[in-house]
Design an enzyme around this catalytic site. Structure first.
Site, PDB file in Angstrom:
ATOM      1  N   GLY A   1     -72.793 -52.633 -20.759  1.00  0.00           N
ATOM      2  CA  GLY A   1     -71.361 -52.511 -20.579  1.00  0.00           C
ATOM      3  C   GLY A   1     -70.893 -51.140 -21.050  1.00  0.00           C
TER       4      GLY A   1
ATOM      5  CB  SER B   1     -77.016 -50.239 -19.573  1.00  0.00           C
ATOM      6  OG  SER B   1     -76.077 -49.399 -18.962  1.00  0.00           O
ATOM      7  CD1 TRP B   2     -72.773 -51.485 -25.109  1.00  0.00           C
ATOM      8  CD2 TRP B   2     -72.286 -49.311 -25.203  1.00  0.00           C
ATOM      9  NE1 TRP B   2     -72.128 -51.259 -26.305  1.00  0.00           N
ATOM     10  CE2 TRP B   2     -71.812 -49.929 -26.385  1.00  0.00           C
ATOM     11  CE3 TRP B   2     -72.091 -47.940 -25.036  1.00  0.00           C
ATOM     12  CZ2 TRP B   2     -71.154 -49.220 -27.387  1.00  0.00           C
ATOM     13  CZ3 TRP B   2     -71.438 -47.224 -26.038  1.00  0.00           C
ATOM     14  CH2 TRP B   2     -70.980 -47.872 -27.200  1.00  0.00           C
TER      15      TRP B   2
ATOM     16  CG  ASP C   1     -80.662 -46.545 -13.643  1.00  0.00           C
ATOM     17  OD1 ASP C   1     -79.480 -46.498 -13.269  1.00  0.00           O
ATOM     18  OD2 ASP C   1     -81.016 -47.041 -14.722  1.00  0.00           O
TER      19      ASP C   1
ATOM     20  CG  HIS D   1     -78.483 -49.581 -14.446  1.00  0.00           C
ATOM     21  ND1 HIS D   1     -78.914 -48.686 -15.414  1.00  0.00           N
ATOM     22  CD2 HIS D   1     -77.491 -50.303 -15.041  1.00  0.00           C
ATOM     23  CE1 HIS D   1     -78.204 -48.841 -16.508  1.00  0.00           C
ATOM     24  NE2 HIS D   1     -77.337 -49.825 -16.320  1.00  0.00           N
TER      25      HIS D   1
END
Length: 307
Positions: free
Chosen positions: A42, A109-110, A255, A283
């Site tokens: 996120g 990711s985050w 990605d 991703h």
């Protein structure tokens, strides 16, 4: 290697962490296994039962949680008292509550950003890390996502769409969405925001209309965090450089949310890291090649920690 079968969580609860926030936390797998905490993306992405499937339930004590303002945590989509330092402190409260001395970090990711920030602050609590779809939260990484000079050049039609929805507002794309997400039609603009990232992640956008709770959380949190440069006091590469924690990095070469150069840069500053480049991988952790690479990475890291 295939994903492990779905299993039910054996323990779920809400943990008050202060500032009127309560985190949703769940455990599954072997209570005597190696503890691993899953850090979702996120910001605002929330956890998913699918995330349990990367771990052998006989060998791991699997902990999933929803970060402040995300998923089932309360209050929904709140950005009040919500920063990276808050999230790092929350992880310590979860670890202490569960009486865990050290645990493995698994982030995407985050979730990579948060894992690195936590490991910098509490290195003695980290056994090792599996990191997927590296996001370093540098200005250049946010520019790739939210200016015309980045991914917009690969997806011009979709870039036009996410901009057209807020064309009557002033400022950067982040500024314009911050304004509209504060209004009565927040869910509609959350859908536009999330559709842009969905396209970059190789997923089909949804029809225009009000977004659900997950889309609202994602849009609210991402805009809040990225307008504040991720609330990072020191650049992550500089902060974690030289760490000898065992790390497995998995990154797809297709990605378009987080280009591969971020994984390469992180690998270069972590001497005990292994980088797996997944050919054709996107991703999303649910991409078959990425998912299989993650299962293998978890297995390797467990063996490395055991040695």
């Amino acid at each position: 290697m295939a994903l492990f079968p779905y299993l039910d969580c054996r323990h779920q609860f809400y943990l008050p962490v202060g500032d009127d926030h309560q985190l949703y936390v769940e455990e599954s797998g072997n209570p005597k296994g190696m503890p691993v905490v899953v850090l979702h993306g996120g910001p605002g992405g929330g956890s998913s039962p699918m995330q349990r499937r990367f771990f052998d339930p006989e060998q791991f004590r699997i902990i999933l949680l929803d970060q402040r303002g995300a998923g089932q945590s309360r209050p929904l989509a709140s950005t009040q008292n919500n920063s990276t330092s808050h999230l790092v402190a929350d992880l310590e409260k979860v670890r202490d509550y569960l009486n865990i001395d050290q645990w493995m970090l698994f982030g995407g990711s985050w979730g990579v950003t948060l894992a690195l920030a936590y490991a910098v602050s509490h290195p003695a609590r980290v056994l090792g890390m599996v990191l997927r779809g590296v996001f370093l939260c540098r200005q250049r990484d946010m520019d790739w996502l939210y200016t015309e000079h980045g991914a917009a050049r690969l997806f011009p039609r979709e870039w036009h769409s996410v901009n057209a929805a807020v064309a009557d507002q002033a400022g950067t794309l982040l500024d314009r969405y911050a304004t509209m997400l504060a209004g009565d039609r927040a869910r509609e603009f959350a859908r536009h925001w999330c559709n842009w990232e969905a396209v970059l992640a190789g997923m089909a956008p949804l029809p225009a209309g009000p977004g659900d709770d997950d889309e609202l959380c994602m849009a609210m949190q991402e805009v809040h965090y990225f307008l504040n440069q991720g609330f990072l006091d020191v650049p992550l590469l500089e902060a974690c450089a030289g760490s000898v924690l065992p790390v497995e990095i998995v990154h797809g070469d297709r990605d378009f949310v987080c280009p591969l150069d971020q994984a390469e840069a992180l690998h270069q500053v972590l001497p005990n890291s292994v980088l797996t480049r997944v050919s054709g991988g996107s991703h999303s952790a649910s991409h078959p090649a990425i998912a299989n690479a993650l299962v293998e990475a978890v297995k390797r890291l467990r063996e490395r920690i055991g040695k």
